[in-house]
Write a protein that holds these residues in place. Sequence first.
Motif, short mmCIF file in Angstrom:
data_model
loop_
_atom_site.label_atom_id
_atom_site.label_comp_id
_atom_site.label_asym_id
_atom_site.label_seq_id
_atom_site.Cartn_x
_atom_site.Cartn_y
_atom_site.Cartn_z
N ASN A 12 -1.42 0.49 5.31
CA ASN A 12 -2.43 0.13 3.75
C ASN A 12 -0.60 0.77 3.21
N GLU A 13 -0.42 1.67 2.96
CA GLU A 13 1.04 1.98 1.59
C GLU A 13 1.80 1.05 1.83
N HIS A 16 0.09 -3.66 2.37
CA HIS A 16 -0.72 -3.63 1.01
C HIS A 16 -0.24 -2.58 -0.31
N GLU A 17 0.21 -1.47 -0.60
CA GLU A 17 0.32 -0.65 -1.65
C GLU A 17 2.55 -1.18 -1.67
N LYS A 18 2.67 -2.05 -1.05
CA LYS A 18 4.46 -2.09 -0.52
C LYS A 18 5.22 -0.70 -1.39
N ASP A 19 4.64 0.69 -1.00
CA ASP A 19 5.34 1.29 -1.11
C ASP A 19 6.57 1.49 0.17
N SER A 20 7.60 1.74 -0.08
CA SER A 20 8.93 1.59 0.80
C SER A 20 9.24 3.33 0.95
N THR A 21 8.39 3.78 0.46
CA THR A 21 8.52 5.66 0.58
C THR A 21 7.96 5.77 2.07
N ALA A 22 6.66 5.36 1.69
CA ALA A 22 6.06 5.32 2.52
C ALA A 22 6.53 5.16 4.88
N LEU A 52 7.59 -10.77 2.64
CA LEU A 52 6.09 -10.42 2.43
C LEU A 52 5.70 -11.37 1.90
N ASP A 53 4.52 -12.25 2.55
CA ASP A 53 3.85 -13.15 1.43
C ASP A 53 3.00 -11.85 0.87
N SER A 54 3.58 -12.90 -0.64
CA SER A 54 2.53 -11.82 -2.03
C SER A 54 0.72 -11.62 -2.00
N ASN A 55 0.29 -12.53 -0.43
CA ASN A 55 -0.97 -12.13 -0.50
C ASN A 55 -1.59 -11.17 0.82
N PHE A 56 -0.29 -10.76 1.69
CA PHE A 56 -0.63 -10.40 2.67
C PHE A 56 -1.67 -9.20 2.79
N ASN A 57 -2.18 -9.06 3.80
CA ASN A 57 -3.45 -8.41 3.85
C ASN A 57 -3.96 -8.45 5.73
N TRP A 58 -3.50 -7.11 6.28
CA TRP A 58 -4.06 -6.76 7.50
C TRP A 58 -5.37 -5.96 7.37
N LYS A 59 -6.24 -6.79 8.25
CA LYS A 59 -8.10 -6.64 8.25
C LYS A 59 -7.74 -5.79 10.05
#
Length: 122
Positions: A12-13, A16-22, A52-59
């Motif tokens: 998720n981080e 989805h959040e595009k947080d590279s610190t993850a 990554l596509d801006s609408n990337f979603n992993w469900k």
Amino acid sequence: MENKEIVLKAMNELFHEKDSTAIEKYWHENYQQHNPSMINGHEGLRNLLPVLDSNFNWKPGIIVEENDMVITHSLVHGWGSTPVIVVDIFRLEDGKIAEHWDVVQEEIPASKSANGNSMTSF
């Protein structure tokens, strides 16, 4: 924290959040990647974010945890031009993702499936 919770937070981080610190937080410093299109280590994950596509979603739907392994069965949008079904296999070590394998296939809608069933569990 359970291994599956670590994987869910990590994915998720980062995606989805595009947080590279993850990456440093959830991926082991000796991370091994088994997807043949990606390189090992943190660099491979960093290289992936900008493309990554801006609408990337992993469900994720089905999630199985056994000892140090977590397996997710997911619907992913934005990995390619069409939605895909992905089985991700994660091995954790010291509370971080140490290895990753995946199997990817294009999603076929239930209406076009020979059995009429959805490819997901949701």
